[in-house]
Design a protein around this motif. Structure first.
Motif, PDB file in Angstrom:
ATOM      1  N   GLU A 186       0.831  -1.387   0.107  1.00  0.00           N
ATOM      2  CA  GLU A 186       0.390   0.046  -0.063  1.00  0.00           C
ATOM      3  C   GLU A 186       0.983   0.967  -0.291  1.00  0.00           C
ATOM      4  OE1 GLU A 186      -0.515   0.354   4.893  1.00  0.00           O
ATOM      5  OE2 GLU A 186      -2.132  -0.406   3.763  1.00  0.00           O
ATOM      6  N   VAL A 221       3.174   1.563  -2.404  1.00  0.00           N
ATOM      7  CA  VAL A 221       3.680   1.870  -2.947  1.00  0.00           C
ATOM      8  C   VAL A 221       2.815   3.044  -4.223  1.00  0.00           C
ATOM      9  CG1 VAL A 221       4.055   1.445  -6.376  1.00  0.00           C
ATOM     10  CG2 VAL A 221       4.709  -0.156  -4.527  1.00  0.00           C
ATOM     11  N   GLU A 222       1.848   3.705  -4.107  1.00  0.00           N
ATOM     12  CA  GLU A 222       0.784   4.576  -4.816  1.00  0.00           C
ATOM     13  C   GLU A 222       1.385   5.605  -3.655  1.00  0.00           C
ATOM     14  OE1 GLU A 222      -3.441   6.516  -6.139  1.00  0.00           O
ATOM     15  OE2 GLU A 222      -3.361   4.773  -4.623  1.00  0.00           O
ATOM     16  N   PRO A 223       1.425   6.008  -2.669  1.00  0.00           N
ATOM     17  CA  PRO A 223       2.571   7.244  -2.141  1.00  0.00           C
ATOM     18  C   PRO A 223       3.371   7.401  -2.508  1.00  0.00           C
ATOM     19  CG  PRO A 223       0.203   5.547  -0.730  1.00  0.00           C
ATOM     20  CD  PRO A 223       1.172   5.422  -1.519  1.00  0.00           C
ATOM     21  N   VAL A 279       4.670   6.780  -5.176  1.00  0.00           N
ATOM     22  CA  VAL A 279       4.936   7.340  -6.978  1.00  0.00           C
ATOM     23  C   VAL A 279       4.513   8.777  -6.467  1.00  0.00           C
ATOM     24  CG1 VAL A 279       3.995   6.649  -8.879  1.00  0.00           C
ATOM     25  CG2 VAL A 279       5.156   4.593  -7.897  1.00  0.00           C
ATOM     26  N   ILE A 280       3.230   8.415  -5.946  1.00  0.00           N
ATOM     27  CA  ILE A 280       2.739  10.647  -5.772  1.00  0.00           C
ATOM     28  C   ILE A 280       3.839  11.418  -5.569  1.00  0.00           C
ATOM     29  CG2 ILE A 280       1.714  11.806  -5.234  1.00  0.00           C
ATOM     30  CD1 ILE A 280      -0.724   9.192  -4.970  1.00  0.00           C
ATOM     31  N   GLU A 303       4.513   7.476 -14.194  1.00  0.00           N
ATOM     32  CA  GLU A 303       3.524   8.040 -14.109  1.00  0.00           C
ATOM     33  C   GLU A 303       2.322   6.586 -14.480  1.00  0.00           C
ATOM     34  OE1 GLU A 303       2.703  12.720 -16.105  1.00  0.00           O
ATOM     35  OE2 GLU A 303       3.416  10.788 -17.610  1.00  0.00           O
ATOM     36  N   ARG A 351       1.483   4.661 -11.608  1.00  0.00           N
ATOM     37  CA  ARG A 351       0.169   4.774 -10.781  1.00  0.00           C
ATOM     38  C   ARG A 351      -0.819   4.809 -11.873  1.00  0.00           C
ATOM     39  NH1 ARG A 351      -0.767  11.135  -9.672  1.00  0.00           N
ATOM     40  NH2 ARG A 351      -2.697  10.557  -8.348  1.00  0.00           N
ATOM     41  N   GLY A 386      -0.798   1.636 -13.848  1.00  0.00           N
ATOM     42  CA  GLY A 386      -1.214   0.560 -12.952  1.00  0.00           C
ATOM     43  C   GLY A 386      -1.033  -0.484 -14.664  1.00  0.00           C
ATOM     44  N   TYR A 391       5.809  -2.203 -10.320  1.00  0.00           N
ATOM     45  CA  TYR A 391       6.035  -0.849  -9.554  1.00  0.00           C
ATOM     46  C   TYR A 391       7.915  -1.728  -9.473  1.00  0.00           C
ATOM     47  CZ  TYR A 391       8.647   1.380  -5.636  1.00  0.00           C
ATOM     48  OH  TYR A 391       9.652   2.200  -5.669  1.00  0.00           O
ATOM     49  N   TYR A 408      -2.977  13.938  -0.240  1.00  0.00           N
ATOM     50  CA  TYR A 408      -1.787  12.486  -0.548  1.00  0.00           C
ATOM     51  C   TYR A 408      -0.805  13.314   1.045  1.00  0.00           C
ATOM     52  CZ  TYR A 408      -3.677  13.787  -5.151  1.00  0.00           C
ATOM     53  OH  TYR A 408      -3.592  13.984  -6.578  1.00  0.00           O
ATOM     54  N   SER A 442       2.021  10.700   1.165  1.00  0.00           N
ATOM     55  CA  SER A 442       3.215  10.461   0.407  1.00  0.00           C
ATOM     56  C   SER A 442       3.231  11.701   1.010  1.00  0.00           C
ATOM     57  CB  SER A 442       2.833  11.264  -0.492  1.00  0.00           C
ATOM     58  OG  SER A 442       2.147  10.524  -1.640  1.00  0.00           O
TER      59      SER A 442
END
Length: 238
Positions: free
Chosen positions: A50, A52-54, A56-57, A112, A115, A117, A121, A216, A219
């Motif tokens: 979980e 990964v997304e933060p 990446v942002i 991008e 993020r 999909g 990653y 965010y 992040s």
């Protein structure tokens, strides 16, 4: 994995003096980019699940901030300085941009896609992509500061002219950013030695801490400072 890049030594002078300000402010901005790159390299290999997304942002905010800065230099700031310093006075800096910006854009494209999909990653790949340009970029960040040396500014500009350029630069900068990413990043990738940077008014600083950082919030945990501007120990647990 490369060792963290050291922060730039600030040029001598007074931040409140507009002739000294040009180089000092630029060095502070460059240090924020170095802080961001160092954080990306530190965390990329261990981020998972979980987080990964933060992350990446956060990473996209770093990359976008660097790219945005160099774009404004080329489209506005350097041109304004060359009106008095002479045409081509900043050409060397622009040429240096071309040696690393394409790789920076490639990294942004990959982030991008992750993020969205479209790509899986891969922290090692992120570090590899950073290494493809970071040495050249940090060399440029160091080399650009002497170009803005105080005596050079004082020889051809008035204080009002520099204030007007800075005011116009900030206006353009704030008009082209996402307040929910770029502004919180400026806090968590700051430097305790330069608490005056970025030179935002106090109400905006409070808005960053209590409003713009919320969307965010996960992040900003990857930055070397917390939202109050205090250093924190890195947490590299996945």
């Amino acid at each position: 994995m490369p060792a963290p890049y050291p922060l730039l030594e600030l040029p001598p002078g007074d931040f409140k003096n507009m002739f000294d300000y040009q180089a000092i402010n630029m060095a502070a901005a460059h240090n924020a980019f170095i802080q961001g790159i160092n954080a990306m390299v530190l965390y990329a290999p261990t981020v998972a699940g979980e987080k990964v997304e933060p992350f990446v942002i956060f990473s996209l905010a770093v990359v976008d901030s660097i790219h945005h800065h160099h774009d404004l230099e080329e489209t506005f700031y350097f041109g304004e300085l060359e009106k008095k310093l002479g045409k081509g006075a900043l050409a060397g800096s622009v040429e240096q941009h071309h040696t690393f910006v394409p790789q920076l854009v490639q990294l942004k494209s990959y982030l991008e896609d992750v993020r969205a999909g479209k790509e899986k990653y891969d922290g090692a790949l992120i570090v590899e992509k950073i290494q493809s340009f970071s040495d050249i970029m940090v060399e440029h960040l160091n080399a650009e500061i002497p170009v803005l040396e105080s005596s050079r500014m004082r020889a051809v500009f008035t204080e009002k002219e520099l204030k007007d350029i800075d005011s116009a630069f900030m206006k353009q900068a704030l008009a082209k950013i996402d307040f929910n990413t770029t502004l919180p990043l400026s806090v968590v990738c700051g430097n305790p030695a330069t608490p005056w940077f970025p030179p935002f008014p106090t109400p905006l600083k409070w808005a960053i801490r209590w409003w713009f950082s919320r969307k965010y919030s996960a992040s900003w945990e990857f930055g070397p400072l917390d939202m109050s501007g205090k250093p924190r120990l890195p947490n590299t647990e996945s």
